[in-house]
Motif scaffolding. Structure first.
Motif, mmCIF file in Angstrom:
data_model
loop_
_atom_site.group_PDB
_atom_site.id
_atom_site.type_symbol
_atom_site.label_atom_id
_atom_site.label_comp_id
_atom_site.label_asym_id
_atom_site.label_seq_id
_atom_site.Cartn_x
_atom_site.Cartn_y
_atom_site.Cartn_z
ATOM 1 N N ARG A 195 2.053 9.662 -2.670
ATOM 2 C CA ARG A 195 1.300 10.731 -3.323
ATOM 3 C C ARG A 195 0.354 10.164 -4.383
ATOM 4 O O ARG A 195 -0.824 10.522 -4.430
ATOM 5 N N ILE A 196 0.859 9.254 -5.213
ATOM 6 C CA ILE A 196 0.003 8.657 -6.244
ATOM 7 C C ILE A 196 -1.073 7.791 -5.592
ATOM 8 O O ILE A 196 -2.242 7.797 -5.999
ATOM 9 N N GLY A 197 -0.693 7.049 -4.550
ATOM 10 C CA GLY A 197 -1.659 6.216 -3.850
ATOM 11 C C GLY A 197 -2.776 7.032 -3.235
ATOM 12 O O GLY A 197 -3.950 6.646 -3.292
ATOM 13 N N ALA A 198 -2.439 8.183 -2.650
ATOM 14 C CA ALA A 198 -3.463 9.038 -2.047
ATOM 15 C C ALA A 198 -4.401 9.591 -3.112
ATOM 16 O O ALA A 198 -5.618 9.668 -2.903
ATOM 17 N N TRP A 199 -3.850 9.970 -4.261
ATOM 18 C CA TRP A 199 -4.687 10.488 -5.357
ATOM 19 C C TRP A 199 -5.668 9.415 -5.825
ATOM 20 O O TRP A 199 -6.860 9.681 -6.001
ATOM 21 N N LEU A 200 -5.175 8.193 -5.997
ATOM 22 C CA LEU A 200 -6.042 7.101 -6.444
ATOM 23 C C LEU A 200 -7.102 6.786 -5.395
ATOM 24 O O LEU A 200 -8.272 6.557 -5.723
ATOM 25 N N SER A 201 -6.697 6.775 -4.134
ATOM 26 C CA SER A 201 -7.644 6.481 -3.059
ATOM 27 C C SER A 201 -8.749 7.529 -2.994
ATOM 28 O O SER A 201 -9.935 7.202 -2.851
ATOM 29 N N GLU A 202 -8.380 8.788 -3.118
ATOM 30 C CA GLU A 202 -9.375 9.862 -3.090
ATOM 31 C C GLU A 202 -10.330 9.767 -4.275
ATOM 32 O O GLU A 202 -11.491 10.176 -4.185
ATOM 33 N N ALA A 203 -9.860 9.191 -5.385
ATOM 34 C CA ALA A 203 -10.705 9.028 -6.567
ATOM 35 C C ALA A 203 -11.588 7.783 -6.476
ATOM 36 O O ALA A 203 -12.371 7.516 -7.389
ATOM 37 N N GLY A 204 -11.457 7.019 -5.391
ATOM 38 C CA GLY A 204 -12.328 5.873 -5.178
ATOM 39 C C GLY A 204 -11.728 4.524 -5.491
ATOM 40 O O GLY A 204 -12.432 3.504 -5.462
ATOM 41 N N PHE A 205 -10.419 4.468 -5.749
ATOM 42 C CA PHE A 205 -9.765 3.202 -6.072
ATOM 43 C C PHE A 205 -9.023 2.666 -4.842
ATOM 44 O O PHE A 205 -8.683 3.423 -3.935
ATOM 45 N N SER A 206 -8.791 1.377 -4.817
ATOM 46 C CA SER A 206 -8.189 0.728 -3.652
ATOM 47 C C SER A 206 -6.675 0.690 -3.778
ATOM 48 O O SER A 206 -6.131 0.037 -4.683
ATOM 49 N N THR A 207 -5.990 1.375 -2.885
ATOM 50 C CA THR A 207 -4.535 1.308 -2.782
ATOM 51 C C THR A 207 -4.187 1.017 -1.323
ATOM 52 O O THR A 207 -4.926 1.409 -0.418
ATOM 53 N N PRO A 208 -3.089 0.319 -1.062
ATOM 54 C CA PRO A 208 -2.739 0.001 0.329
ATOM 55 C C PRO A 208 -2.426 1.262 1.118
ATOM 56 O O PRO A 208 -1.629 2.097 0.704
ATOM 57 N N GLN A 209 -3.066 1.391 2.262
ATOM 58 C CA GLN A 209 -2.905 2.587 3.083
ATOM 59 C C GLN A 209 -1.610 2.517 3.897
ATOM 60 O O GLN A 209 -1.236 1.456 4.396
ATOM 61 N N PRO A 210 -0.913 3.643 4.034
ATOM 62 C CA PRO A 210 0.350 3.642 4.782
ATOM 63 C C PRO A 210 0.113 3.575 6.285
ATOM 64 O O PRO A 210 -0.817 4.179 6.814
ATOM 65 N N LEU A 211 0.979 2.825 6.964
ATOM 66 C CA LEU A 211 0.941 2.711 8.418
ATOM 67 C C LEU A 211 2.121 3.410 9.080
ATOM 68 O O LEU A 211 1.999 3.899 10.202
ATOM 69 N N ALA A 212 3.259 3.433 8.388
ATOM 70 C CA ALA A 212 4.452 4.120 8.888
ATOM 71 C C ALA A 212 5.409 4.276 7.715
ATOM 72 O O ALA A 212 5.362 3.505 6.753
ATOM 73 N N ARG A 213 6.295 5.272 7.823
ATOM 74 C CA ARG A 213 7.237 5.522 6.715
ATOM 75 C C ARG A 213 8.557 6.049 7.234
ATOM 76 O O ARG A 213 8.628 6.663 8.302
ATOM 77 N N SER A 214 9.609 5.794 6.484
ATOM 78 C CA SER A 214 10.917 6.387 6.733
ATOM 79 C C SER A 214 11.562 6.600 5.371
ATOM 80 O O SER A 214 12.182 5.695 4.817
ATOM 81 N N ASP A 215 11.400 7.792 4.826
ATOM 82 C CA ASP A 215 11.907 8.084 3.489
ATOM 83 C C ASP A 215 13.421 7.945 3.424
ATOM 84 O O ASP A 215 13.970 7.452 2.435
ATOM 85 N N GLU A 216 14.108 8.384 4.474
ATOM 86 C CA GLU A 216 15.567 8.344 4.439
ATOM 87 C C GLU A 216 16.107 6.916 4.440
ATOM 88 O O GLU A 216 17.203 6.652 3.949
ATOM 89 N N ASP A 217 15.332 5.973 4.988
ATOM 90 C CA ASP A 217 15.749 4.568 4.986
ATOM 91 C C ASP A 217 15.123 3.782 3.840
ATOM 92 O O ASP A 217 15.447 2.601 3.650
#
Length: 328
Positions: free
Chosen positions: A59-81
């Protein structure tokens, strides 16, 4: 931390089951990292305690990315693991660049200040915790629990004095602060403008005073920043925002004191609880920041309380902390 068996299944679902895996240097948290390599492509596997951390990071990464800053983009996720596959920013750490090219220090820290100025032009997400005077004080609770305390009463009074002084000095709107913002958490990318600074470790972002992340970058526990560079960037930030330099310098020193004291507590805990004694080597530098900040005339009462409550991390004190480290 995630069970071993879940990682191969996660990588299979993500299409990376045939990748070579190599550990990357971790940090002071419970997270760990691996670099995956397959057919000339790379990605980073982040392993975190199962729970809300993955969602918060994204969530924080997406906010920063939308504001024009470079954050590593997600490729896959497993919150439970507690697993997250991320874009690989590479190995061009700003800290490594500074070590190899110290002559670039003024220019690189100017980039940091410019990035913070740009970040602070965006209103922060309203649901982020606010690091006000009471919040700053509460973050010091862990210090006497892990770092030697010679006067518990003075330690309690110190917390109150930091909170009250902050509320007296602080006049600026709060901004997004990444908190653990320093040269070890910035990757230099081949991208234009402020996007050149690849940001890592931002999931603990809060709303805080604009000076907070500037202190974090310029009073780096892991490396020395030239005092001339520190002074130049404080002045540059104040001039660029129209802030009164004297008051901004005072609140910078106050936040620097609070941060450095908390860091001493964190490093002591990492040694005594987590069995990571190598962080103790940074304590003398962190204490030097405390002394530098306490020299500000506005902080005389805080200086007296801090020196009454906590001893300097002498070699003997550091040895005592090392002796408390749990056996491997």
């Amino acid at each position: 931390m995630t069970e071993k068996g879940s990682i191969p299944a996660f990588l299979a679902r993500a299409g990376w089951s045939d990748a070579l895996r190599a550990p990357l240097a971790g940090d002071a948290s419970a997270r760990s990292y691996e670099r995956l390599t397959r057919a000339g492509e790379t990605a980073v596997l982040m392993k975190a305690p199962p729970g809300p951390e993955i969602a918060r990071f994204l969530r924080i990464g997406a906010w920063l990315s939308e504001a024009g800053f470079s954050t590593p983009q997600p490729l896959a996720r497993s919150d439970e693991d507690g697993l997250l596959l991320l874009e690989d920013f590479g190995d061009a750490l700003m800290a490594r660049r500074l070590a190899d090219h110290p002559e670039e220090e003024p220019a690189l820290y100017r980039e940091i200040t410019e990035m913070l100025l740009a970040l602070h032009r965006h209103a922060p997400p309203e649901d982020l915790a606010r690091l006000d005077g009471a919040g700053l004080a509460s973050l010091l609770d862990l210090v006497p629990a892990h770092y030697p305390c010679t006067d518990q009463t003075a330690a309690a009074q110190l917390k109150s004095a930091i909170a009250e002084t902050f509320e007296t000095l602080s006049q600026e709107p709060f901004v997004m602060c990444l908190r653990d913002f320093h040269a070890e958490n910035i990757i230099l990318l081949d991208r234009p403008g402020l996007a050149r600074l690849g940001l890592l470790d931002f999931q603990d972002a809060v709303q805080a005073h604009p000076a907070y992340d500037l202190v974090s970058a310029l009073q780096d526990a892991r490396r020395d920043v030239s005092p001339s560079v520190e002074r130049a960037e404080i002045a540059h930030y104040a001039a660029a925002t129209g802030l009164d330099l004297d008051r901004f310098t005072a609140i910078y020193a106050l936040l620097g004191t609070q941060r450095a004291l908390r860091i001493l507590g964190i490093f002591a805990k990492l040694c005594r609880v987590d069995g990571k004694p190598h962080y103790l080597a940074f304590m003398p530098r962190v204490w030097a920041y405390i002394e530098r900040n306490l020299s500000h005339p506005t902080l005389g009462h805080i200086a007296a309380l801090l020196r009454a409550a906590y001893p300097r991390p002498t070699p003997d004190l550091i040895k005592e902390l090392q002796a408390d480290a749990p056996s491997p």
